[in-house]
Design a protein around this motif. Sequence first.
Motif: not given
Length: 446
Positions: A92-97, A272-277, A286-291, A392-397
């Motif tokens: 569902k999500h890419q590895p490495g997150i 909710r904080r890290v991944f695009v719903p 196309w960004m669903a499940g991304g970050s 490197i930081c990951w967030q939905a927004d």
Amino acid sequence: MADHTADRSTARARTVGTPPPGAVPADAPPQRAVSSDASPREGLSRRTLLASAGAGGLVLGAAGGAAGYAAAPARATPLTSLGAEQVMFHGKHQPGITTPMQARGHLVAFDLAAGAGRREAAALLRRWSGTARRLMAGEPAGDGDTDVARDAGPSSLTLTFGFGHSFFGRTGLEKRRPVALDPLPAFSSDQLDTARSNGDLWVQIGANDALVAFHALRAIQKDAGGAARVRWQMNGFNRSPGATAHPMTARNLMGQVDGTRNPKPADADFDRRVFVPESGASDPAWMAGGSYAVVRRIRMLLDDWERLSLKEQEDVIGRRKSDGAPLTGGSETTEMDLEKTDAEGNPVVPVDAHARISRPDQNGGAAMLRRPFSYHDGFDGDGVPDAGLLFICWQADPLRGFVTVQRKLDRGDALSPFIRHEASGLFAVPGGAADGGYVGQALLEG
């Protein structure tokens, strides 16, 4: 450097079962590598063929090398647990997150070659995804493999791919560019080198073995061929798994426990904080499940920092250097008492302490998943180390995550005099590739 850390309890793929001593029977069934985001996969790891020419040995491995044994005249030799760990590429999500922090890392950005557009970019992402799947399974990269990692298992290798703001203009996809990918604002502590910032495409590589990580970097660079050229590349490291008596929050090159309040996958609001719903978001489908990944090369002015006394260093951070506990007492995970004062009425945690300013509850709940690497690029002519953090930081927004916190830090963080932001990038990292597909397929073929 916000007050967060990667959760080392994140599930990772492990070998199931332990073979008996001695040679592995030729008809033994392959073991499995499992992942929380993907179905179990079975197969033979070609990269774990340890027998030398003429030995006639046969290796049976778990999915892509989660475990492997070389049949030798005397006995079989298993891969170590470090090399045996495998992360699945598809999911569902890419590895490495959410993958636990690895010991080695490479960050590399590419610009598309002149004349290369959407078709060339799609072919490149298809090649990269195929190479990533094979390497993460412990297999050779493909034809012309360099054999750098021939004797190693997967070693928790991950490859993660993202798109920069400029990618969309070069491929005619401006209308599909997310609003969240708008350039980051300028900050007063920035001293950015534009040649080492941004880029059309970004690749994050992590592994628990240096040769495995370099092998992946070289394979990705070769795969780019005439479609893209390297814009910049950076190398990083972390403490190796097993180097401490028990799992611990990482330390940075200042010697500080770095990242105590990182969000954890077990948190109710983590996704909710890290991944695009999947739906209902302002982001394109196309960004669903991304970050969104913010990448910053932050140089630490270590000579200046190391001149401070221990108490001065702890006041800058707001936590004890020994164990990361707040200055108000307790352990690393104890809630910081922002109202506590000393005998003279001064806050025990100074008002400009880094840990106080960067707290989510001091920034409207803003949070980001930090997953950095340290770096050291040598010494200058005066013996000053060029060292620090590949943040490197990951967030939905990113506007509600990194930008909110960095603006607050920019206005009075006690740590600011001891660090310098020298490079920066923001990348849209789509969700994971479907089985048989490639990263970014929904964007490039949609």
